[in-house]
Motif scaffolding. Structure first.
Motif, PDB file in Angstrom:
ATOM      1  N   UNK A 715       0.812  -1.209   0.000  1.00 49.64           N
ATOM      2  CA  UNK A 715       0.000   0.000   0.000  1.00 49.64           C
ATOM      3  C   UNK A 715       0.857   1.276   0.000  1.00 49.64           C
ATOM      4  N   UNK A 716       2.080   1.166   0.523  1.00 48.15           N
ATOM      5  CA  UNK A 716       2.949   2.345   0.565  1.00 48.15           C
ATOM      6  C   UNK A 716       3.825   2.474  -0.680  1.00 48.15           C
ATOM      7  N   UNK A 717       3.541   1.676  -1.720  1.00 47.78           N
ATOM      8  CA  UNK A 717       4.275   1.773  -2.972  1.00 47.78           C
ATOM      9  C   UNK A 717       5.526   0.941  -3.037  1.00 47.78           C
ATOM     10  N   UNK A 718       5.902   0.264  -1.955  1.00 44.02           N
ATOM     11  CA  UNK A 718       7.091  -0.582  -1.948  1.00 44.02           C
ATOM     12  C   UNK A 718       6.785  -1.940  -2.566  1.00 44.02           C
ATOM     13  N   UNK A 719       7.813  -2.645  -2.981  1.00 44.29           N
ATOM     14  CA  UNK A 719       7.697  -3.975  -3.568  1.00 44.29           C
ATOM     15  C   UNK A 719       8.404  -4.976  -2.664  1.00 44.29           C
ATOM     16  N   UNK A 720       7.710  -6.075  -2.352  1.00 41.20           N
ATOM     17  CA  UNK A 720       8.272  -7.127  -1.507  1.00 41.20           C
ATOM     18  C   UNK A 720       8.143  -8.466  -2.220  1.00 41.20           C
ATOM     19  N   UNK A 721       8.957  -9.463  -1.880  1.00 42.45           N
ATOM     20  CA  UNK A 721       8.876 -10.769  -2.555  1.00 42.45           C
ATOM     21  C   UNK A 721       7.483 -11.384  -2.431  1.00 42.45           C
ATOM     22  N   UNK A 722       7.047 -12.053  -3.506  1.00 43.41           N
ATOM     23  CA  UNK A 722       5.734 -12.704  -3.553  1.00 43.41           C
ATOM     24  C   UNK A 722       5.984 -14.186  -3.808  1.00 43.41           C
ATOM     25  N   UNK A 723       5.658 -15.005  -2.802  1.00 40.29           N
ATOM     26  CA  UNK A 723       6.031 -16.414  -2.857  1.00 40.29           C
ATOM     27  C   UNK A 723       4.981 -17.306  -3.506  1.00 40.29           C
ATOM     28  N   UNK A 724       3.764 -16.824  -3.687  1.00 39.64           N
ATOM     29  CA  UNK A 724       2.702 -17.656  -4.259  1.00 39.64           C
ATOM     30  C   UNK A 724       2.978 -17.907  -5.741  1.00 39.64           C
ATOM     31  N   UNK A 725       2.795 -19.132  -6.159  1.00 39.68           N
ATOM     32  CA  UNK A 725       3.075 -19.487  -7.552  1.00 39.68           C
ATOM     33  C   UNK A 725       2.054 -18.848  -8.491  1.00 39.68           C
ATOM     34  N   UNK A 726       2.529 -18.287  -9.583  1.00 40.05           N
ATOM     35  CA  UNK A 726       1.652 -17.843 -10.675  1.00 40.05           C
ATOM     36  C   UNK A 726       2.240 -18.380 -11.970  1.00 40.05           C
ATOM     37  N   UNK A 727       1.401 -18.470 -12.974  1.00 37.22           N
ATOM     38  CA  UNK A 727       1.840 -19.019 -14.254  1.00 37.22           C
ATOM     39  C   UNK A 727       2.910 -18.124 -14.887  1.00 37.22           C
ATOM     40  N   UNK A 728       3.585 -18.701 -15.866  1.00 36.46           N
ATOM     41  CA  UNK A 728       4.670 -17.996 -16.548  1.00 36.46           C
ATOM     42  C   UNK A 728       4.179 -16.677 -17.146  1.00 36.46           C
ATOM     43  N   UNK A 729       4.824 -15.560 -16.756  1.00 37.58           N
ATOM     44  CA  UNK A 729       4.463 -14.245 -17.274  1.00 37.58           C
ATOM     45  C   UNK A 729       5.614 -13.614 -18.066  1.00 37.58           C
ATOM     46  N   UNK A 730       6.531 -14.447 -18.533  1.00 40.37           N
ATOM     47  CA  UNK A 730       7.559 -13.925 -19.441  1.00 40.37           C
ATOM     48  C   UNK A 730       6.900 -13.439 -20.738  1.00 40.37           C
ATOM     49  N   UNK A 731       7.571 -12.565 -21.450  1.00 41.85           N
ATOM     50  CA  UNK A 731       7.031 -12.035 -22.708  1.00 41.85           C
ATOM     51  C   UNK A 731       8.119 -12.010 -23.764  1.00 41.85           C
ATOM     52  N   UNK A 732       7.763 -12.458 -24.956  1.00 43.04           N
ATOM     53  CA  UNK A 732       8.682 -12.382 -26.090  1.00 43.04           C
ATOM     54  C   UNK A 732       7.865 -12.036 -27.330  1.00 43.04           C
ATOM     55  N   UNK A 733       8.213 -10.915 -27.952  1.00 42.20           N
ATOM     56  CA  UNK A 733       7.500 -10.479 -29.158  1.00 42.20           C
ATOM     57  C   UNK A 733       8.523 -10.225 -30.257  1.00 42.20           C
ATOM     58  N   UNK A 734       8.289 -10.828 -31.418  1.00 38.03           N
ATOM     59  CA  UNK A 734       9.187 -10.604 -32.537  1.00 38.03           C
ATOM     60  C   UNK A 734       8.371 -10.436 -33.810  1.00 38.03           C
ATOM     61  N   UNK A 735       8.895  -9.609 -34.707  1.00 35.39           N
ATOM     62  CA  UNK A 735       8.150  -9.280 -35.926  1.00 35.39           C
ATOM     63  C   UNK A 735       9.102  -9.047 -37.086  1.00 35.39           C
ATOM     64  N   UNK A 736       8.528  -9.143 -38.291  1.00 39.89           N
ATOM     65  CA  UNK A 736       9.278  -8.945 -39.540  1.00 39.89           C
ATOM     66  C   UNK A 736       8.368  -8.224 -40.528  1.00 39.89           C
ATOM     67  N   UNK A 737       8.882  -7.165 -41.146  1.00 39.62           N
ATOM     68  CA  UNK A 737       8.155  -6.439 -42.193  1.00 39.62           C
ATOM     69  C   UNK A 737       9.082  -6.190 -43.369  1.00 39.62           C
ATOM     70  N   UNK A 738       8.583  -6.392 -44.573  1.00 36.28           N
ATOM     71  CA  UNK A 738       9.307  -6.030 -45.794  1.00 36.28           C
ATOM     72  C   UNK A 738       8.364  -5.302 -46.730  1.00 36.28           C
ATOM     73  N   UNK A 739       8.803  -4.143 -47.219  1.00 38.24           N
ATOM     74  CA  UNK A 739       8.072  -3.402 -48.249  1.00 38.24           C
ATOM     75  C   UNK A 739       9.028  -3.132 -49.410  1.00 38.24           C
ATOM     76  N   UNK A 740       8.665  -3.594 -50.601  1.00 40.04           N
ATOM     77  CA  UNK A 740       9.416  -3.300 -51.816  1.00 40.04           C
ATOM     78  C   UNK A 740       8.434  -2.648 -52.786  1.00 40.04           C
ATOM     79  N   UNK A 741       8.695  -1.394 -53.161  1.00 40.39           N
ATOM     80  CA  UNK A 741       7.697  -0.656 -53.945  1.00 40.39           C
ATOM     81  C   UNK A 741       8.332   0.049 -55.129  1.00 40.39           C
TER      82      UNK A 741
END
Length: 809
Positions: A715-741
């Motif tokens: 509540x005071x804005x601080x962050x403390x360790x959270x021991x309860x298991x949660x599912x994987x929240x990693x993120x990976x985003x990759x993209x490719x664009x090609x324009x030939x005009x």
């Protein structure tokens, strides 16, 4: 005696600074061929505009005799003609890179600026490069140069043994002027000698004064011409061939028309009938871990061309029109979306804009999007149903902008979104002012905006800002403050992220107005900013920054700066919950910038940065490296590599409600994570000639966030360790664009475009750190989509058709 001889031309030059030069135009009836040669006899008797003076970098310095410039202006009943003789003592050194329209690259440049009302408010600017490439824009002091505006005119530039020459024909339909028998126009002429990075104007534009459009010269002598009927039709036809691995290839044919109609000498109607934005540039998507949506640039010509009025007060974000649906479907248990809508189709759009001789600007924009459904499937029984995610919707913008004293304005703006049926409606009204002293030395600007949302629960909010600035001289400063209430919400037709705060800010800066022995330009800035949460009074943001930007006499550009955040701040947005905040530690950011002279075949852009915090192990650093090489006047390649790494970054990943105890606030979960981003972009241009170009744009992007530890927000804005298991929240985003005009301007205002495009993107929770796999995985799987398209638009001028009919009769 020698001293007297020396001071006489100097005194004449100083006296001329405050005077407007006058050029007399001559009427003619003979034919002029636009071939750049100026060999018709009528040119010989025309008055000459000469004695150019430098605009940048050494403001006010006369142009050298061996680079003198002579301009002549003629007119008839239908067009105005400009002839330019641009002398150069060494024609072989004239830079003449061939580029796309409105993008002059590394080439010498000539321009003419015309204000048909001579009111100091707006210039219509027409440019021709030494490579015979056209460019045009609308210029206002408030918004600068808007190159999205395109006119239809004819020009030709040729190189000679004495320099180069330009011949221009501008139909009156491309300009705005009154119906008076005797015309007095504002006019200025511009020349850039690229190898020296020197810019000159015919009438002096004094850089100590904070205005450009008010410093035109005068064009007299135009008599008994009438504003023509401005009716332009632009029919188009397009063919699209879509293909993707594992999907059926299909073709689509589209057709439609754009219309421009001059309601009178000041106002123009633009309308889209059956819009087609299929060849619009792709958005550069990123891995967005923050609490706000990614803001995209507008790439659709209708919404970029001549929209300076609609951008007043920053209340209009055109990507809302035809963007993502405004609602999410309601899913029952065991249901999933099988057809997600990315964009709502635009049915039609129109805008009316212009400005009267007395300075009243009026802008009206209206657009309608279609009723849109998504398809939902029951995962157990296999049944499907459709649900409305966007009803038939009308978007409207109204702007009234009154200018006075040629340099000040007061603007009333209203934006409105009306959705059919029981859906959210929105209305925003704003008053904007931009007031300058008569001598353009001080500025008072600000606005007040009021939002009203009609939804399940109505809400309203206010945004206001006020700033004061000194705007001329070597030393300048500004101070200001903003105030935003919690429920201010312009996001149905605008975009705004931060609310519920007030702030104070100030800036002081010093710049040189003329070159020194070391620098062409030099500027140093000092800024201070502090922002408070309106309800709690806690500091949301604070910083002290300073930066230096300069260019050397060899035309290399350098920048260096730092930003110091001396106080802990409180981020009320990242927790994504009302009245919750997370503490942000003190930090310091240092950055640098190098951009070598683009006149050389090889040039390099380099932008490193680093951020340190007073939290152990929490830091960030990155670099952008952009080499470019101009092989010849036709071929240019640029490459940019970007890398950024954030160590021990803290960010939101999830929240959990305690449904058994309503008095217990939800648990907000953050992650301590490393965020790493790579980006590679390659762009190339090969110009067959000034009307044909082949362009390549390739972008590869990969960003991932790897969580190392889960944290609970207190509540005071601080962050403390959270021991309860949660599912994987990693993120990976990759993209490719090609324009030939391939682009070919085969006739004035008429264009043929051929485009091949492929693109793919993917988001995963499992991070594959093999860089090669992320690229080849996109290029080899079913996600890669291929689009081949051909589009042709043809410009039809009512006046030209009418004149041809008359001649045949």
């Amino acid at each position: 005696m020698k001293k007297i001889v020396f001071y006489i031309p100097l005194l004449i030059t100083i006296w001329s600074y405050g005077q407007k030069k006058v050029l007399h135009s001559q009427f003619f009836t003979d034919n002029i061929s636009i071939d750049g040669k100026l060999d018709e006899p009528v040119w010989n008797n025309a008055a000459i505009a000469t004695n150019f003076v430098m605009y940048q970098p050494d403001n006010g310095k006369p142009i050298p005799e061996n680079q003198k410039t002579e301009i002549k202006v003629l007119y008839n009943n239908d067009e105005i003609y400009i002839g330019a003789l641009l002398y150069d003592n060494d024609p072989n050194k004239i830079l003449k890179e061939i580029s796309q329209r409105d993008n002059f690259g590394t080439a010498d440049l000539f321009g003419v600026f015309i204000n048909g009302f001579n009111d100091g408010q707006q210039n219509f600017e027409f440019f021709v490069s030494a490579a015979d490439v056209q460019g045009d824009c609308i210029m206002t002091d408030a918004n600068g140069e808007d190159y999205s505006w395109d006119a239809v005119w004819i020009s030709k530039a040729i190189l000679t043994d004495k320099g180069w020459t330009v011949e221009i024909k501008i139909p009156y339909a491309a300009l705005r002027f009154s119906a008076e028998d005797k015309q007095t126009w504002g006019i200025n002429f511009f020349r850039e000698i690229k190898r020296d990075r020197q810019k000159y104007t015919w009438n002096l534009v004094d850089t100590k004064i904070g205005t450009f459009t008010q410093q035109n010269g005068i064009l007299e002598g135009i008599e008994n011409i009438k504003p023509p009927t401005r009716l332009f039709l632009m029919p188009y036809a397009s063919f699209y061939l879509n293909a993707a691995d594992g999907q059926k290839t299909y073709g689509t044919i589209k057709g439609g028309m754009d219309i421009k109609y001059g309601i009178n000498d000041a106002f123009t109607l633009d309308a889209i009938l059956i819009p087609d934005f299929g060849q619009t540039k792709y958005d550069d998507q990123i891995l967005n871990l923050g609490p706000f949506e990614q803001q995209f640039n507008e790439n659709r010509a209708f919404f970029t061309e001549g929209t300076d009025l609609f951008n007043k007060g920053n209340m209009f974000y055109s990507r809302r029109i035809g963007g993502r649906p405004s609602t999410e479907p309601t899913l029952n248990e065991n249901e999933e979306i099988i057809e997600e809508v990315q964009n709502v189709n635009l049915i039609n759009a129109l805008k009316v804009s212009g400005r009267t001789k007395k300075g009243l600007g009026v802008g009206i924009l209206n657009a309608v999007t279609e009723k849109t459904f998504t398809t939902i499937k029951d995962t157990i029984f296999g049944e499907t149903r459709r649900e409305v995610v966007e009803p038939l919707t009308n978007y409207n913008v109204l702007v009234l902008d009154q200018r006075f004293r040629k340099n000040s304005s007061v603007t009333l703006i209203n934006t409105n979104v009306t959705r059919n049926g029981n859906f959210r409606d929105a209305n925003i009204t704003g008053l904007v002012w931009d007031l300058n002293t008569k001598a353009n030395t001080y500025n008072l600007s600000g606005n007040v905006k009021y939002s009203l949302i009609n939804d399940i629960k109505d809400k309203s909010g206010v945004f206001s800002t006020l700033s004061f600035a000194e705007t001329n001289g070597n030393y300048r400063y500004s101070v200001g403050s903003d105030f935003v209430t919690k429920d201010f919400d312009p996001n149905d037709l605008g975009i705004n992220f931060y609310t519920n705060y007030y702030n104070f800010y100030g800036n002081g800066n010093y710049r040189i107005l003329n070159p020194t022995k070391l620098f062409n330009t030099f500027r140093i800035d000092y800024d201070m900013y502090v922002e408070f949460n309106k309800e709690s009074g806690k500091v949301q943001e604070n910083k002290i920054s300073s930066e230096v930007n300069l260019s050397t006499i060899k035309n290399n550009y350098y920048g260096l700066g730092f930003t110091f955040f001396p106080l802990q701040s409180n981020d009320y947005y990242e927790p994504r919950a009302e009245n919750r905040y997370v503490i942000i530690p003190r930090k310091i950011e240092v950055w640098g910038s190098i951009s070598t002279n683009y006149n050389k075949k090889f040039a390099l852009d380099l932008n490193p940065s680093i951020i340190f915090t007073d939290e152990a192990g929490r830091m960030a650093y990155g670099v952008d490296i952009g080499p470019r090489y101009r092989f010849n006047e036709k071929l240019l390649l640029t490459y940019t590599f970007s890398f950024n790494r954030k160590n021990n970054n803290k960010g939101y990943i999830d929240s959990v409600d305690d449904y058994d105890n309503k008095n217990t606030p939800e648990t907000i979960i953050f992650a301590n994570r490393n965020v790493i981003t790579y980006s590679n972009t390659l762009s190339g241009k090969y110009a067959l000639n000034s009307a044909m170009t082949i362009n390549l744009a390739v972008r590869q992007y990969w960003s991932f966030a790897e969580n190392k530890q889960n944290l609970e927000l207190q509540q005071d804005g601080a962050l403390t360790p959270y021991a309860v298991y949660i599912e994987n929240k990693n993120s990976s985003f990759y993209s490719w664009n090609t324009d030939l005009s391939y682009s070919w301007w085969f006739a004035p205002g008429s264009q043929l475009s051929v485009l091949y495009r492929n693109n793919a993107s993917n988001f995963e929770r499992i991070i594959d750190k093999e860089f090669k796999h992320n690229v080849t995985g996109l290029l080899n799987n079913d996600a890669l989509k291929h689009i081949f398209s051909i589009s042709m638009k043809y410009f039809i001028d009512y006046n030209a058709v009418k004149n041809k009919v008359r001649k045949r009769a």
